[in-house]
Design an enzyme around this catalytic site. Structure first.
Site, short mmCIF file in Angstrom:
data_model
loop_
_atom_site.label_atom_id
_atom_site.label_comp_id
_atom_site.label_asym_id
_atom_site.label_seq_id
_atom_site.Cartn_x
_atom_site.Cartn_y
_atom_site.Cartn_z
N LYS A 69 0.82 -1.22 0.00
CA LYS A 69 0.00 0.00 0.00
C LYS A 69 0.85 1.26 0.00
CE LYS A 69 -1.72 -1.30 4.07
NZ LYS A 69 -0.76 -2.35 4.52
N HIS A 197 0.48 -3.34 14.82
CA HIS A 197 1.12 -2.21 14.13
C HIS A 197 1.18 -1.08 15.15
CE1 HIS A 197 2.33 0.76 11.27
NE2 HIS A 197 2.22 -0.05 10.26
N GLU A 274 6.00 -5.79 8.60
CA GLU A 274 5.33 -5.24 7.41
C GLU A 274 5.83 -3.81 7.14
OE1 GLU A 274 1.27 -5.34 8.66
OE2 GLU A 274 1.19 -7.51 8.74
C1 LIG Z 1 -1.43 -3.32 8.27
C2 LIG Z 1 -0.33 -2.41 7.89
N1 LIG Z 1 0.91 -2.91 7.78
C3 LIG Z 1 1.95 -2.15 7.41
C4 LIG Z 1 1.79 -0.79 7.13
C5 LIG Z 1 3.01 -0.02 6.70
O1 LIG Z 1 3.35 0.88 7.69
P1 LIG Z 1 4.69 1.76 7.57
O2 LIG Z 1 4.67 2.41 6.25
O3 LIG Z 1 4.59 2.70 8.71
O4 LIG Z 1 5.85 0.83 7.75
C6 LIG Z 1 0.52 -0.21 7.26
C7 LIG Z 1 0.32 1.21 7.02
O5 LIG Z 1 -0.75 1.75 7.08
C8 LIG Z 1 -0.57 -1.04 7.65
O6 LIG Z 1 -1.81 -0.55 7.76
#
Ligand SMILES: Cc1ncc(COP(=O)(O)O)c(C=O)c1O
Length: 464
Positions: A69, A197, A274
């Site tokens: 994402k 998270h 993640e």
């Molecule tokens: C479920 C989940 N995992 C991972 C991420 C990635 O987070 P980051 O970019 O802070 O590492 C997000 C970000 O919204 C998330 O919702």
């Protein structure tokens, strides 16, 4: 993954002694010869490789599942797939995209605790088994549509100090976990672990250690109920550039001992994460052009003839990307974006208070409320570093303004390392120096396609 070819990456080589910044200059020079001064990105895929090596050094026990994402550019996903990363997908489209690159479903976690039924069915039909949940309703949907799923219980964290809070929306409280696990048992579902998270843009590393301790409690309940709990997913939240207060290694220095304490390596529990912005933020440089300008005179000081300083005017610059485009990160990701100048100012150059605005007709479309810049002209360029996270992924074409083109580059050395890791896996720590990627990886003479062949053998997953 299988059958990756150089063309799939769609990048150009940086030649020896040239950096991604040199490509910025080259593109600006080419563009400046025409009227066509569109905004553009340079993405250095070698920077993604550097991040991967840095991750492996700091968290050798933790396999990254890149959060698609954050930036779903094919070249980024291909690079990470070749490096053996797994993927956190939030939807059918992200699963489709990752699988279209040949990634095995075992390298995907469907990490969205609230999923549409048809998309759970899609995951089931395409072999994606790991998925998160945080409610009874989700369990019932999964029991109906994907009874062989490997479920991961997402728990809430205290993310009150994170830049973007996520536990306001997702995550079961510790109190609710026993009931959810009992319900999963009744439904005949398989729960394999716990995820959390800490919020995106974490500013307090202790949030990780508390969440790891909480996960341990939930593991114990799961084991007591007869589940074989063997997966811990520590989520994202890691910084992606050096201009954050809390550095990546300061966070990992807290995570590693917490893992050793609550999930010692001897238990054989698999730990994944993640990370999103960690991998991509610093790889992207956005270059925008000044399309319009206004000079606002301060009437009081303008009438004072003595005062020829900087305080008599404010400059408004209008550029060709804004908050409906790449700078949506200002609205959605609480980002603070400041430009650097393409042309170095003279030492005695007068600086003016300025605001910077996007190209649309909306007054909300403001990139910088106040900063100090010289008296620039229409046609001049501004450069924004660290623009890879939550930018291109969520930009729109509101008012008909197109998204900037992205030019991907990688040095030959970095490309060789990617191939080496793809065919042989990550080197043991002692051999790691052979994978040092020079900080400045090359100037390119022309934007040619890579010529090095991928290994004859299809790249295999190297997820440990
Ligand atoms: C479920 C989940 N995992 C991972 C991420 C990635 O987070 P980051 O970019 O802070 O590492 C997000 C970000 O919204 C998330 O919702």
């Amino acid at each position: 993954m299988n059958t990756a070819t150089p063309n799939d990456f769609d990048f150009s080589f940086l030649e020896e002694g040239f950096s991604a910044r040199d490509i910025v200059d080259q593109k600006i020079n080419e563009s400046s010869m025409t009227d066509d001064r569109d905004a553009f990105y340079i993405c250095d895929l070698g920077d993604v490789l550097k991040k991967h090596l840095r991750w492996a050094r700091a968290l050798p026990r933790v396999t990254p599942f890149y959060a698609v994402k954050c930036n779903d550019s094919r070249a980024v996903v291909m690079t990470l797939a070749s490096l053996g990363a797994g993927f956190d997908c939030a939807s059918k489209t992200e699963i489709q995209m990752v699988q279209s690159l040949g990634v095995d479903p075992s390298r995907i976690i469907y990490a969205n605790p609230c999923k549409q039924v048809s998309q759970i069915k899609y995951a089931s039909a395409h072999g994606v088994q790991m998925m998160t949940f945080d409610s009874e309703v989700e369990l019932m949907k999964v029991a109906r549509c994907h009874d062989s799923a490997k479920l991961v219980l997402r728990i809430a964290t205290d993310d009150s100090k994170a830049v973007c809070r996520l536990s306001v929306k997702f995550g079961a409280t510790l109190k609710a976990c026993r009931g959810l696990l009992e319900r999963a048992k009744e439904l005949g579902l398989d729960v394999i672990g716990v995820s959390f998270h800490v919020g995106s843009g974490c500013t307090d590393p202790e949030t990780y250690s508390q969440a790891i301790a909480d996960a341990r409690c939930v593991f114990d309940i799961g084991n007591e109920l007869g589940f074989n709990m063997d997966l811990l997913d520590i989520g994202g939240g890691f910084p992606g550039s050096e201009n954050t207060e809390l550095k990546f290694e300061e966070i990992t220095a807290v995570i590693s001992p917490a893992l050793d304490k609550y999930f010692p390596a001897e238990t054989g529990i698999r730990v994944i994460a993640e990370p999103g912005r960690f991998y991509v933020a610093s790889a992207y440089t956005l270059v925008v052009n000044i399309i319009a300008k206004k000079v606002i005179m301060d009437e009081e000081s303008a009438s004072d003839e003595e005062d020829e300083g900087t305080s008599d005017r404010t400059l408004m610059y209008y550029v060709n990307d804004g908050v409906y485009g790449s700078f949506n990160c200002i609205l959605y990701d609480h980002a603070h974006c400041l430009p650097t100048l393409h042309k170095k100012p003279k030492p005695d150059e007068v600086m003016y208070p300025c605001s910077i605005w996007g190209p649309t007709c909306d007054g909300l479309d403001r990139i910088v409320e106040q900063c100090y810049l010289p008296d620039l002209q229409v046609g001049d360029w501004l450069v924004f570093d660290n623009m890879g996270a939550y930018t291109v992924a969520a930009s729109s074409t509101f008012n008909g303004f197109q998204r900037p083109d992205i030019y991907y580059v990688m040095s030959r050395t970095a490309w060789q390392h990617v191939q080496q890791i793809c065919s042989q896996g990550m080197p043991a720590p002692a051999e790691e120096s052979c994978l040092e990627v020079p900080a400045c990886c090359g100037r390119e003479s022309s934007l040619e396609m890579p010529s090095l062949e991928m290994p004859a053998k299809p790249c295999q997953a190297h997820v440990v």
